[in-house]
Write an enzyme that holds these catalytic residues in place. Sequence first.
Site, PDB file in Angstrom:
ATOM      1  N   GLU A 101     -13.665 -12.207  -5.901  1.00  0.00           N
ATOM      2  CA  GLU A 101     -12.296 -11.698  -6.127  1.00  0.00           C
ATOM      3  C   GLU A 101     -11.260 -12.442  -5.288  1.00  0.00           C
ATOM      4  OE1 GLU A 101     -14.854  -9.947  -5.022  1.00  0.00           O
ATOM      5  OE2 GLU A 101     -15.222  -8.199  -6.291  1.00  0.00           O
ATOM      6  N   LYS A 133     -15.825 -10.056   7.609  1.00  0.00           N
ATOM      7  CA  LYS A 133     -14.748 -10.908   7.073  1.00  0.00           C
ATOM      8  C   LYS A 133     -15.305 -12.250   6.600  1.00  0.00           C
ATOM      9  CE  LYS A 133     -11.017  -8.391   7.787  1.00  0.00           C
ATOM     10  NZ  LYS A 133     -10.209  -7.933   6.650  1.00  0.00           N
ATOM     11  N   SER A 149      -7.416   1.921  -2.510  1.00  0.00           N
ATOM     12  CA  SER A 149      -6.200   1.134  -2.742  1.00  0.00           C
ATOM     13  C   SER A 149      -6.592  -0.200  -3.358  1.00  0.00           C
ATOM     14  CB  SER A 149      -5.486   0.891  -1.410  1.00  0.00           C
ATOM     15  OG  SER A 149      -4.545  -0.149  -1.556  1.00  0.00           O
ATOM     16  N   GLU A 172       0.838  -1.207   0.000  1.00  0.00           N
ATOM     17  CA  GLU A 172       0.000   0.000   0.000  1.00  0.00           C
ATOM     18  C   GLU A 172       0.876   1.263   0.000  1.00  0.00           C
ATOM     19  OE1 GLU A 172      -4.242  -0.010   1.813  1.00  0.00           O
ATOM     20  OE2 GLU A 172      -2.902   0.759   3.349  1.00  0.00           O
ATOM     21  N   GLU A 181     -16.331 -11.404   3.248  1.00  0.00           N
ATOM     22  CA  GLU A 181     -15.197 -11.075   2.373  1.00  0.00           C
ATOM     23  C   GLU A 181     -14.544 -12.334   1.787  1.00  0.00           C
ATOM     24  OE1 GLU A 181     -11.564  -9.703   4.245  1.00  0.00           O
ATOM     25  OE2 GLU A 181     -11.281  -8.199   2.695  1.00  0.00           O
ATOM     26  N   GLU A 200       2.097   1.750  -3.389  1.00  0.00           N
ATOM     27  CA  GLU A 200       0.996   2.198  -4.247  1.00  0.00           C
ATOM     28  C   GLU A 200       0.754   3.700  -4.059  1.00  0.00           C
ATOM     29  OE1 GLU A 200      -2.769   0.310  -3.463  1.00  0.00           O
ATOM     30  OE2 GLU A 200      -3.720   1.251  -5.196  1.00  0.00           O
ATOM     31  N   CYS A 229      -8.554  -2.122   3.944  1.00  0.00           N
ATOM     32  CA  CYS A 229      -8.404  -3.285   4.843  1.00  0.00           C
ATOM     33  C   CYS A 229      -9.732  -3.822   5.363  1.00  0.00           C
ATOM     34  CB  CYS A 229      -7.593  -2.906   6.084  1.00  0.00           C
ATOM     35  SG  CYS A 229      -6.023  -2.198   5.721  1.00  0.00           S
ATOM     36  N   CYS A 275     -10.788  -2.094  14.361  1.00  0.00           N
ATOM     37  CA  CYS A 275     -11.071  -3.527  14.555  1.00  0.00           C
ATOM     38  C   CYS A 275     -11.231  -3.897  16.026  1.00  0.00           C
ATOM     39  CB  CYS A 275      -9.958  -4.362  13.940  1.00  0.00           C
ATOM     40  SG  CYS A 275      -9.731  -4.013  12.196  1.00  0.00           S
TER      41      CYS A 275
END
Length: 592
Positions: free
Chosen positions: A372, A364, A325, A279, A367, A282, A305, A521
Amino acid sequence: MSVNLTINNLPATVEADTTVLAAAATVGIKIPTLCHFNNISSPGSCRVCLVEIEGMRTLQPACVTTVSEGMMVKTTSKAARDARRLSVELLLANHPWDCNACVRNNECELQDLAKEMGITEVRFPYEKDEIPIDDSTPALVRDMNKCILCRRCVSVCQDVQGVSTLAAKDRGFDTVIGTGASDSLGEEVCVQCGQCSAVCPVGAIYEKDSIEAVWAELDNPKKHVVVQTAPAIRAALGECFGLEPGHCVTGKMVTALRMMGFDKVFDTNFSADLTIIEEGHELLGRLKTALVDKGEVNLPMFTSCSPGWINFMEYFYPQLLPNLSTCKSPQQMFGAMAKSYYAELEGIAPEDITVVSIMPCTAKKYECTRDEMYDSGYQDVDYVLTTRELGRMISEAGVDFLNLPDSEQDSPMGMSTGAADIFANTGGVMEAAIRTVYEVVTGRELPMEKLHIAPVMGLKGLKEASLTFEDCVDDWKFLEGVTANVCVAHGLKNARKACDMVASGEANYHFIEVMCCPGGCIGGGGQPRFTTDEVREARIKAIYAEDEGRKIRKSHENPAITQIYETFLKKPLGEKSHKLLHTHYHAKKIDD
Ligand code: FES
């Protein structure tokens, strides 16, 4: 202005706009509550907090009644006690009595109240029609048969997250907490953050349980089962076993996971360090395109994230997706690396590896099922357990958690730095990124006393900081004298403010960290309940202490990360990195 009153004959002096509930607490009197929850929700609907106030004809709910000069409150009169008991009995009459089989057994506030009031039977018949259970998302289950209409979930969804998926529907006896036209979370705009499940006082909304599936993998001799634990778990798991918030239990957690049969105990911190490398490069690449090549580039760059935040952006700000990102989350980077790099290193067929994640987050669970997230050629992460599920699993295994010896994660994907620890809390990703970007750009070591970036720490909803680059090394000379402006937002209502500022052109930021859940988190929807601001602060303090106790506190100094670039990835943003560690997200419509 101060106000004097008496509560159960005790004098109390409080500020004028204080509720009777809060005033009673100042003199050590606890009034029972149910719909009230901290400073988030107080609809005054459950009537469990009724008290007698001299001069008032009817009993008053303490959670929404404010004090006045000379007020005389009685919380223990027969009338107040009987009324509160009746309120609880009426709730119980509309509630299935299957406590033993309920996910919230022994941590249910309705159950606690019934016990406190000595209610062992219900005088009124249960006459509700069965409502189908909604398990339409990978993350959450809604059982409206158990809902007591306290509306905490509605408040957190609307007022804290600004998503407004949940709302009270219909009126009177027909009132239900619904999700829009379909009554199915999976068909509505739900980011699956699980904050509703974190505040529900009963078993009406909870995480979708993957415990049995994970035990089955551990029981399967053909499977090599590896586990990763997110940075925030270590600061909260102890609460499942009675520790006060603010204790890191990293070593005990590793020992427990090994005892339960995981073949390798790794760490999401490892891939958090990897995230910073990818990151950070990037971001520097985007800045170079803007400043040197004068090309079209999407700045500010948003962190990526947090899967609840990604969902939010896909639904509400698809026009800003190019600013996100392309890095996958640390969880997903870990999964892709486990089934490629680690499989190759150990000579294990990727299809024989099961990757289990322990996450503070219900999103999560969603996710890891996204299209992807199959870049290793397999589902990169197979199962996600929340901190609460891991707590239940450790208990089921009969592990005496608090008396376990400490042990360390396995190498190489368990090796990490203090920078990775602080991914757990709001501002942590930004601080970790600045630690690395500063040293890469200037070639100078950031002194220990400057590792914390005070303006991005703490629980303020939107935080800002600026960093001016000086004495840059040759490759980054174009940044000489450039001031980078950064912003940190946590909780989706604050994320919305940051997005609006970017969309309107009002903001002059280069980099924005967004975490879906309040506090980041450490306050995730899958963490031990209940997470108040005091709990958030205690967990954050524990995380910073973990960081400060580390020998290595910067991601680019992690030797396992250096090795992985030398032997496998070759370079940040290289071909392998792009295939395994980066992705693109897409605009979502309501029925996606
Ligand atoms: Fe006061 Fe529910 S806690 S009315």
